[in-house]
Design an enzyme around this catalytic site. Structure first.
Site, mmCIF file in Angstrom:
data_model
loop_
_atom_site.group_PDB
_atom_site.id
_atom_site.type_symbol
_atom_site.label_atom_id
_atom_site.label_comp_id
_atom_site.label_asym_id
_atom_site.label_seq_id
_atom_site.Cartn_x
_atom_site.Cartn_y
_atom_site.Cartn_z
ATOM 1 N N GLY A 355 19.486 56.955 36.195
ATOM 2 C CA GLY A 355 19.172 57.769 35.033
ATOM 3 C C GLY A 355 19.186 56.941 33.763
ATOM 4 O O GLY A 355 19.613 55.780 33.759
ATOM 5 N N PRO A 357 20.183 55.525 29.917
ATOM 6 C CA PRO A 357 21.511 55.176 29.375
ATOM 7 C C PRO A 357 22.178 56.377 28.721
ATOM 8 O O PRO A 357 21.530 57.198 28.070
ATOM 9 C CB PRO A 357 21.196 54.085 28.340
ATOM 10 C CG PRO A 357 19.847 53.570 28.709
ATOM 11 C CD PRO A 357 19.110 54.702 29.333
ATOM 12 N N SER A 680 -1.153 59.774 33.421
ATOM 13 C CA SER A 680 -0.977 61.219 33.258
ATOM 14 C C SER A 680 -1.641 61.784 32.006
ATOM 15 O O SER A 680 -1.601 62.998 31.782
ATOM 16 C CB SER A 680 0.514 61.564 33.239
ATOM 17 O OG SER A 680 1.164 60.942 32.157
ATOM 18 N N LYS A 723 9.053 65.955 30.380
ATOM 19 C CA LYS A 723 7.857 66.376 29.653
ATOM 20 C C LYS A 723 7.959 67.842 29.202
ATOM 21 O O LYS A 723 7.579 68.189 28.082
ATOM 22 C CB LYS A 723 6.620 66.173 30.530
ATOM 23 C CG LYS A 723 6.312 64.696 30.790
ATOM 24 C CD LYS A 723 5.111 64.526 31.703
ATOM 25 C CE LYS A 723 4.806 63.048 31.922
ATOM 26 N NZ LYS A 723 3.655 62.828 32.813
#
Length: 803
Positions: A355, A357, A680, A723
């Site tokens: 994941g 920081p 994307s 997003k």
């Protein structure tokens, strides 16, 4: 048989251990077995001889008939003496060779029919020559080996019978029981003489060789003995000097070795090294190396364990107390803990927390250790380039040390800690090796029970260790290493999560750290959201905590300067800029009104999601496509694919087939200093182009994400949660998502899903129909007059986005 005649008699049989009685041999025997005692008593009572035969396996207490050699010696029992412990000391005199024909039934002792061997007189020049050679060889052997008394040589000199001579000679040689039995079973006198001569010569050669070795070793040992004597004197002096301090150092080390429970192979190694250390000069460099090696082994845990108790309810409570949000990672962790509680064994996948920081990967590992009752050990791998950092250095190098794994086990002091390998993706390699390759053995449950550190040079068991690794990205971790780990992704915190964390944990922590009481500073929720949005740009909460600490320091300074220690401070939206200055970041918001050629996309970054504004404008030209905004190759190719799709649908869109030959199209993605890449944004670019060409605005409340193909199909994307968070933060109400990402929606927090209208799309035609601000009842692909847009290109209000 031409060598001997035979006759049979019945005799009691007594098995012998590790001794062979020859004819003409007088020997004392200590008898303890009841059957043997009864056989001796029977022979004495009946005034008959007893048959003495050697048993095949000396370790058997009660041999059976088939465990006794068939060839032995008949003997006369000369004397019996009963000892206080119940045993009998017997003196026997061997008479003749014999062979067991058959055993008779007898429960008290062995009774057998014995075939006695009556030898013919054997003579001849060859026999005489052997006897002479044996006499000479025996004299030489007696000079070297002091075990043969001179009286034996004198008695042998008086024996003229070759058969008796060789039997007496063999009985006094230090031969194995099997060799003596072989001679006893040799009935030919000439063959016995030959065998005896070979044995005597062999013993002479062995004795000479032993003397040669002793003389060579003696010369080498003189110097060593001298050094040893001097070192012992030095130790004695040191002991006298250290008596007041509680004893010398080596005795303490020896006691520590005795007190430490070690595996058998490790114990042998330590004992060997300690013996070597005692022979060395205390101040020598090699002695220091050996001492450090022994200290390292003694400081390692070999059998020490911490008691591990896994209570799923307690573990869930601890995880909820320590971490707000992160529901999916916590559920996955609880599943693994449940399995460990059932199987009672660690052997299984290695957890890898991935994941951005600041999302709590390391602190989550600490919480897991606390919930399991394990010792927590953290090892940072960031910047490690040398394989020796993992496996250690060999002891031949100056300043050699064990690797970080073994050093961490020394700190843990138990064999079953929770091991957090932090920043596993930050390792790199150079000419000194690849440390990630060394980790393959450490993180493989099938191999790490015998981890071999170069410094220890022995196997160390890591199978009881619970390994957890952390990383920011997976792409920099080698695939073989990824294959050994079970990946759990931590997506980052939503704004609501950060608000809860700030109010419940970060703010109270900073108030206490800066000397404030509860309620001295009150943070308004809008103020915290302003800090999250405009003063931090992260997926975690580290910078949020720093900003809260900065506000506390500013308030503390103001408090001390004005002397208003009783004053309560309220941090509001308006006072944020006073304490933290001008906002450092901006975040994307939905436009105020629909715009032509301006579409809103969604992008993923390492610190969360971002809204991406894509602009398209038209200019008179010759069909040139310009793409700007510091875009990567993949994103530029997406723009080319979007244009190809528009050209393929030109007729249905109401455009002339050659429209692109008369205009230049410029696609720009703002914030040009920030690198951008990825596929994307394909549907967002296509929407922006169609909006500019048709002069139809794009709905401002819609954001979209998806990869486009040349035929307008929409492919799935990644980072969906981040997003959608960016869309929600930017006041977007509708989001267009590829249909193939429907499975990913299950992992999106329900608060986010309920706050957005998420529509699934398969084709670009659907996107245009939903995204363009058309009049009610109008279709994008309806029949429209095929007028040339180039004829009206001069009308800027119709052909260019009104920004």
């Amino acid at each position: 048989m031409d060598l001997y005649n035979t006759k049979t008699n019945l005799y009691p049989v007594m098995p012998l251990r590790d001794i062979v009685i020859f004819p003409h041999m007088v020997a004392p025997l200590v008898v303890g077995r009841q059957k043997s005692i009864k056989a001796l008593e029977n022979a004495m009572a009946n005034k008959t001889e007893i048959f003495l035969a050697t048993q095949m396996d000396a370790s058997v207490d009660e041999p059976l008939q088939d465990g006794i050699h068939t060839v032995g010696t008949t003997a006369v029992v000369m004397q019996l003496l009963r000892l206080p412990d119940g045993t009998i000391k017997a003196l026997v005199d061997g008479k003749k060779r014999g062979k067991i024909v058959s055993f008779l039934p007898n429960d008290n002792f062995f009774m057998a029919e014995i075939e006695e061997v009556i030898e013919k007189e054997t003579s001849g020049p060859e026999v005489v020559a052997f006897v002479r050679q044996i006499r000479v060889a025996l004299d030489d052997y007696a000079k070297i080996n002091k075990k043969i008394p001179k009286e034996v040589l004198k008695s042998l000199a008086s024996i003229d019978d070759p058969s008796r001579f060789v039997d007496v000679a063999i009985s006094h040689l230090s031969l194995k029981t099997e060799e003596k039995q072989r001679v006893l079973e040799t009935f030919s006198v000439l063959d016995r003489l030959s065998a005896a001569f070979e044995f005597i010569k062999r013993e002479i050669e062995i004795s000479n060789l032993e003397e040669s070795i002793k003389s060579r070793v003696k010369t080498k040992m003189e110097k060593t003995q001298k050094e040893y004597y001097l070192s012992e004197q030095m130790r004695a002096i040191q002991k006298e000097m250290n008596d007041q301090g509680g004893g010398d150092d080596l005795s303490e080390l020896e006691q520590a070795i005795k007190n430490k429970k070690l595996p058998e192979t490790v114990q042998e190694k330590v004992d060997k090294e300690f013996k070597k250390l005692k022979m060395m000069q205390p101040m020598s460099a090699e002695a220091t190396v050996v001492r450090n090696y022994i200290d390292t082994i003694l400081s390692l845990p070999w059998y020490e364990k911490s008691e591990v108790k896994i209570d799923i309810n307690e573990a869930e409570t601890i995880l909820e107390e320590d971490h707000f949000g992160l529901q999916i990672p916590k559920e996955r962790i609880l599943e693994y803990l449940a399995v460990q509680a059932q199987v009672k064994k660690i052997k299984g996948p290695i957890l890898c927390l991935v994941g951005p920081p600041g999302v709590g990967k390391t602190s989550l590992s600490k919480s897991i250790a606390r919930s399991m009752g394990r010792e927590f050990v953290r090892l940072s791998l960031g910047g490690v380039r040398d394989e020796a950092e993992i496996r250690g250095h060999r002891r031949t190098y100056i300043g050699a040390l064990p690797g970080k794994i073994i050093q961490s086990m020394q700190r843990a002091k138990v064999v079953n800690p929770l091991f957090c390998l932090d920043e596993v993706d930050k390792m790199s390699m150079d000419f000194r090796g690849d440390p990630s390759a060394a980790l393959l053995e450490v993180l493989d449950p099938e191999q790490n029970f015998a981890f071999n550190d170069h410094y220890l040079d022995m196997d160390y068991d890591l199978s009881e260790v619970f390994f957890i690794t952390t990383a920011n990205n997976l792409h920099s971790i080698p695939l073989p290493l990824q294959d050994r780990m079970e990946v759990i992704k931590l997506e980052g915190y939503t704004e609501e999560d950060k608000l809860q964390i700030a109010n419940g944990f970060l703010a109270p922590k900073q108030l206490e750290s800066n000397g404030f009481q509860e309620g001295d500073i009150i943070f308004n929720e809008k103020a915290i959201l302003e800090i999250v949005r405009r003063y931090t740009k992260e997926a975690g909460v580290r910078n949020l905590e720093r900003n809260l600490a900065s506000i506390c320091r500013k308030v503390a300074r103001d408090r001390q300067k004005k002397g208003t220690e009783d004053k309560k401070y309220r941090i509001t939206l308006k006072s944020i800029s006073k304490h933290l200055g001008a906002p450092k970041y901006r975040f994307g918001l939905a436009e105020d009104k629909d715009q032509i050629g301006l579409s809103t996309g969604l992008a993923w970054t390492e610190v969360g999601g971002e809204m991406l504004q894509i602009e398209t404008t038209l200019m008179p030209g010759k069909g040139k496509l310009t793409i700007t905004g510091k875009l990567g190759d993949v994103m530029q190719e997406s723009a080319q694919a979007a244009l190809s799709y528009v050209r393929s649908r030109a007729m249905r869109l109401g455009l002339l087939p050659d429209f692109y030959q008369k205009v230049d199209i410029h696609v720009h993605v703002p914030e040009g200093a920030i690198p951008k890449d990825g596929p994307s944004a394909g549907i967002t670019m296509a929407t922006s182009m169609v909006s500019a060409l048709l002069r139809v605005p794009v709905r401002r409340e819609i954001a979209m994400t998806g990869e486009i193909t040349l035929r307008g199909r929409i492919l799935p994307i990644g980072g969906l949660t981040e997003k959608l968070l960016a869309a929600r933060r930017g006041n977007i109400t509708h989001v267009l998502v590829p249909s193939q990402n429907e499975r990913d929606l299950k992992e999106v927090p329900i608060k986010i899903r309920n706050s957005l209208c998420i529509e699934l799309v398969d084709h670009m035609d659907e996107v245009l129909q939903k995204a363009l601000a058309l009049k009610e009842g109008t279709q994008v692909f309806a029949d429209v007059p095929m007028e040339s847009i180039c004829a009206d290109i001069s009308d800027s209000s119709r052909n260019f986005p009104a920004h």
